[in-house]
Scaffold this active site. Sequence first.
Site, short mmCIF file in Angstrom:
data_model
loop_
_atom_site.label_atom_id
_atom_site.label_comp_id
_atom_site.label_asym_id
_atom_site.label_seq_id
_atom_site.Cartn_x
_atom_site.Cartn_y
_atom_site.Cartn_z
N ASN B 7 0.86 -1.19 0.00
CA ASN B 7 0.00 0.00 0.00
C ASN B 7 0.89 1.24 0.00
O ASN B 7 1.55 1.55 0.97
CB ASN B 7 -0.91 -0.01 1.23
CG ASN B 7 -1.84 1.19 1.26
OD1 ASN B 7 -1.89 1.99 0.32
ND2 ASN B 7 -2.57 1.33 2.35
N ARG B 88 -2.34 -1.25 -4.20
CA ARG B 88 -3.35 -0.19 -4.23
C ARG B 88 -2.92 0.84 -5.27
O ARG B 88 -1.80 1.33 -5.24
CB ARG B 88 -3.45 0.45 -2.86
CG ARG B 88 -4.13 1.80 -2.84
CD ARG B 88 -4.27 2.31 -1.42
NE ARG B 88 -4.73 3.69 -1.39
CZ ARG B 88 -3.96 4.73 -1.03
NH1 ARG B 88 -2.71 4.54 -0.68
NH2 ARG B 88 -4.45 5.95 -1.04
N HIS B 177 -9.25 7.32 -1.55
CA HIS B 177 -9.19 6.68 -0.23
C HIS B 177 -10.36 5.73 -0.02
O HIS B 177 -10.78 5.48 1.11
CB HIS B 177 -9.16 7.73 0.90
CG HIS B 177 -7.92 8.59 0.88
ND1 HIS B 177 -7.97 9.95 1.09
CD2 HIS B 177 -6.63 8.28 0.68
CE1 HIS B 177 -6.75 10.45 1.01
NE2 HIS B 177 -5.92 9.44 0.75
N ARG B 239 0.23 19.12 -1.07
CA ARG B 239 -0.81 19.49 -2.04
C ARG B 239 -1.67 20.63 -1.50
O ARG B 239 -1.96 20.69 -0.32
CB ARG B 239 -1.72 18.28 -2.32
CG ARG B 239 -1.20 17.38 -3.41
CD ARG B 239 -2.02 16.12 -3.52
NE ARG B 239 -1.51 15.08 -2.63
CZ ARG B 239 -2.11 13.92 -2.40
NH1 ARG B 239 -3.25 13.65 -2.98
NH2 ARG B 239 -1.56 13.03 -1.59
N GLU B 385 -6.34 -0.40 5.01
CA GLU B 385 -6.54 -0.55 3.56
C GLU B 385 -5.99 -1.88 3.08
O GLU B 385 -6.54 -2.49 2.17
CB GLU B 385 -5.84 0.60 2.83
CG GLU B 385 -6.46 1.95 3.14
CD GLU B 385 -5.63 3.13 2.67
OE1 GLU B 385 -6.22 4.15 2.30
OE2 GLU B 385 -4.39 3.06 2.70
#
Lengths: 348, 405
Positions: B7, B88, B177, B239, B385
């Site tokens: 991941n 992922r 996500h 970001r 995840e």
Amino acid sequence: MLIFEPCNDRVRWMTYDGYQLNSGEFNTSFNEVMRIATKLISQATCVSYILQNGGSLFNQPVVPLTPEHLENLEKVVPYHYDANNTTYRLACTGLDLFAHIPQYICCNTAFFYGLPPYAKYYALPYELTQKGINRFGGDGLYHQWTWEIVQEKHPGCQRLISINLHENPNVAAIANGNPVETSLGFSCLEGIPSATGCGSIDPTIPLELMRADMSATSVEYLLARQSGWNNLVGTPMSLAELLQSPSHPQKLAREIILNNLIKAIGACMAAMNGADILVFNCVGLSEMLPSIREICNQFSFTGIKTTLPNDNASKTNLELNAPDSPIKIIASEYRLAHAIFNMCYSSE
Amino acid sequence: MNILVFNCGSSSLNYKVYYFDNTQIHLVNHGKAHRVGTKGNEPSFIEHHIKGSDERITTPIENHQQAAQHILDHLIRANQPFDIIGHRFVHGGDRFQQSTILTPQKLDALKTCLPLAPIHNPNSLSVIETCQNVFPKKPQYVTFDTSFHASLPESAYTYLLPFSIIKKYGFRKYGFHGLSYQYVTLEIAKHLNQPPEKLDLIVCHLGTGGASITAIQKGKSIDTSMGYSPLPGLVMSTRTGDLDPLLPPFLSSMFHLNPEQLTDIFNKKSGLLGIAGFSSDLRDILKKVEEDKDQRAVLAWEIYVHRVRKYIGCYAALLNGFGALVFTDDIGAQNWQLRQSVCQNMTWCGIALDIEKNKAAASHQLNRLDAPESSVKIFSMPTDEEKMIALEGIKLFPPLGDRSC
């Protein structure tokens, strides 16, 4: 009073004496400007030029037009190229033509100059925020006017959400007279989509369009003039008309606008831990009433309760909340000329 | 069957090895490379938790390819077997709406998706390629972060841009996500002993790199802060999050920047790093705020917190009230100061945090944090995840006896 309001490639003129409003539109060619100005000169006792984006140089809502302010007007032209350039050219002409009467620059971003830093700055490199790439907001004259009017009637109101429902819908949170949040950003494009503007979209999208060989200017034109609900509906439409439309594709556009309004009001509540009064300033009040009620009912979790106005209520100023609602709801007609008229005279 | 799951975060690389006994999956080994490629005060390191032994190796890790190589070498040395490798991938665009087994054609298609998520997609691809180099025979599969948001209503995913442009470029809100939101929704449902279809949640997925927030109505995503790409929404490590759409063309004209330079600025030089200047890590920034009230650090912290609160306000309104607020991923599960700041003065929408419970919350488990007067339940919990990725792998590679088709 003669008011010039630049909007895209047109200018709206209004004459207002406190009672009677006349208005019209013209394009921004020099000949046309001279023709209209000469025609209206006899009716004017003073002139107001609306400046859509004053950048960091205009932090007072109303300033007298003087040669030194004219210089600043020229400097802020790039912040809203079309509209600011028009204001600048009109003011240049007016400085000679109307030299015998008072003239004002009325700046729509000045009110938001005082946004708290955490709402004012983007998460951009610090150097860019220092160069004035910030959230300036818009429609500040009307939001400030709304606060002042509400104070006269409801002096206990500390947290106001002012919601302007016209072709460029936008929302402002005002706590104790100070702006704390607005849906508009660096320009009037951010936030809720407008008749021709895209509203908040992923900033990757303009980058991708520019990468696909569109010039910066044509991307600006596409986002600001060729998008929005007019584009989805396929024909120009006022917000009042859109909000009354029950069928597809208007229905989708209506749902997008309503959801964006609801979210923007929620964001304002988060900035003030709720609100005391919501004011809806509408171009087309009666047509918008059902939608306003729909928006407010979405806040029933805060205890808000709406009611139907009684029949003999004023047609320009309605209270829509039930007596036991913790938040007051006022709906009134958006009267820009009236607001500017009063703000200019009270600035004397 | 043993499943190795990678991941890729924007500044981390998680791995887990699961054993599937044909009825249940069990976590056997796991580890994580931290601060991959970050500019910060502390060095990069990898933690391994293999067969009951814990190890922490401090080593420079410049990129995800190096991190993956370190991890694969370590697994080989530890004699850890695995049969399939799952990944992922942040953004599959229109070409990938669900998990898929990797073939050479699919790999080529993945490469066309790189620009959709310029921070993540190239990292994930470099991990996939590293695995192919080391284990060319092992089957690999890819899961996507966009799947959970397939439920977004048309009014939430439509941008009001000219139809011809939308059609030509495929512009729409995708959201990201998704694996995390799916996992959190299932776990909260299990904890409250309610079906997911009964849950109205606001979930804040706050990672060390990326961060987003989602409004979940009746168990389904109805709005989310990221968009066509993972750039908009909350402030992130590097970001910008939300920006006026006029700014890209405006900055391009004003400062003579081309789209590549602007993409780089918005994705890699903005966010917390852009404001604070010295670090992209919220933990470093908080330390600086507490130590010496550094003005830019304070500003970075306040903008970050304000943006989370703003979105909670947006989604509380969109949901007309909600049942639970969930903080997850590294920052969400670990940082009590952030949760406290976000929940302050939010009684208008029913949020009241228990200050002591919040401070005491352990980051490795689900914690209930609301005060008695709160009408909204508040949780912090780690996300997983990798477990969702492993479960997707079992669907793609069913046990032999089950391979009916």
